[in-house]
Design a protein around this motif. Structure first.
Motif, PDB file in Angstrom:
ATOM      1  N   GLY A   1      21.469 -39.603 -15.957  1.00 30.76           N
ATOM      2  CA  GLY A   1      20.042 -39.858 -15.765  1.00 30.76           C
ATOM      3  C   GLY A   1      19.638 -41.315 -15.661  1.00 30.76           C
ATOM      4  N   GLN A   2      20.449 -42.210 -16.168  1.00 33.22           N
ATOM      5  CA  GLN A   2      20.122 -43.633 -16.046  1.00 33.22           C
ATOM      6  C   GLN A   2      20.446 -44.171 -14.651  1.00 33.22           C
ATOM      7  N   HIS A   3      21.084 -43.332 -13.807  1.00 36.37           N
ATOM      8  CA  HIS A   3      21.485 -43.766 -12.470  1.00 36.37           C
ATOM      9  C   HIS A   3      20.844 -42.960 -11.341  1.00 36.37           C
ATOM     10  N   ILE A   4      20.199 -41.845 -11.682  1.00 27.54           N
ATOM     11  CA  ILE A   4      19.603 -40.972 -10.655  1.00 27.54           C
ATOM     12  C   ILE A   4      18.361 -40.296 -11.244  1.00 27.54           C
TER      13      ILE A   4
ATOM     14  N   LYS B   1      33.821 -46.462  -5.587  1.00 29.46           N
ATOM     15  CA  LYS B   1      34.265 -45.759  -6.795  1.00 29.46           C
ATOM     16  C   LYS B   1      33.097 -45.170  -7.580  1.00 29.46           C
ATOM     17  N   ASP B   2      31.932 -45.187  -6.974  1.00 30.36           N
ATOM     18  CA  ASP B   2      30.713 -44.745  -7.644  1.00 30.36           C
ATOM     19  C   ASP B   2      30.574 -43.225  -7.539  1.00 30.36           C
ATOM     20  N   LEU B   3      30.905 -42.528  -8.615  1.00 31.25           N
ATOM     21  CA  LEU B   3      30.871 -41.064  -8.626  1.00 31.25           C
ATOM     22  C   LEU B   3      29.463 -40.506  -8.476  1.00 31.25           C
ATOM     23  N   VAL B   4      28.469 -41.181  -9.026  1.00 34.48           N
ATOM     24  CA  VAL B   4      27.089 -40.700  -8.931  1.00 34.48           C
ATOM     25  C   VAL B   4      26.616 -40.776  -7.484  1.00 34.48           C
ATOM     26  N   CYS B   5      26.887 -41.882  -6.842  1.00 29.56           N
ATOM     27  CA  CYS B   5      26.525 -42.046  -5.436  1.00 29.56           C
ATOM     28  C   CYS B   5      27.258 -41.029  -4.566  1.00 29.56           C
ATOM     29  N   ALA B   6      28.545 -40.893  -4.791  1.00 35.67           N
ATOM     30  CA  ALA B   6      29.335 -39.951  -4.000  1.00 35.67           C
ATOM     31  C   ALA B   6      28.847 -38.521  -4.192  1.00 35.67           C
ATOM     32  N   GLY B   7      28.543 -38.158  -5.429  1.00 34.29           N
ATOM     33  CA  GLY B   7      28.058 -36.805  -5.700  1.00 34.29           C
ATOM     34  C   GLY B   7      26.714 -36.539  -5.054  1.00 34.29           C
TER      35      GLY B   7
END
Length: 109
Positions: free
Chosen positions: A100-103, A30-36
């Motif tokens: 930005g806190q995740h990538i 369900k991680d949108l940042v990872c998926a993107g």
């Protein structure tokens, strides 16, 4: 956190990039940042292969937390390859702007 290191030579040509880590934005699946980030990076690699006929050197981690791409040096296709990778970076920067806190994208020469 996902870290993307973009390696350039002295002329500014991108010769490789590496993605490491996990976004930890949401639970696995369900991680949108990872998926993107994954969709953008794999889409760029697929576009290079499909549109130029050149295959980069690809290394992946077994747990999905590592991708390393060394771009082919092809004088006849280098403009197209560089354009595709630069478009990938713009898309990743858009994700970085909002999450930005995740990538994090780092450029190295």
């Amino acid at each position: 956190m996902i870290k993307i290191i973009v390696n350039k030579d002295q002329s500014g040509r991108i010769h490789s990039f590496e993605m490491t880590g996990h976004a930890d934005f949401a639970e696995h699946g369900k991680d949108l940042v990872c998926a993107g980030a994954s969709a953008v990076s794999f889409g760029a690699v697929n576009a290079i292969i499909s549109l130029t006929g050149k295959t980069p050197k690809i290394r992946q981690g077994s747990d999905g937390g590592y991708l390393s791409i060394s771009l082919p040096q092809s004088p006849e296709d280098d403009h197209d390859i560089q354009l595709i990778v630069k478009a990938m970076i713009v898309s990743l920067q858009t994700i970085e702007h909002d999450y930005g806190q995740h990538i994090k994208i780092i450029f190295k020469k």
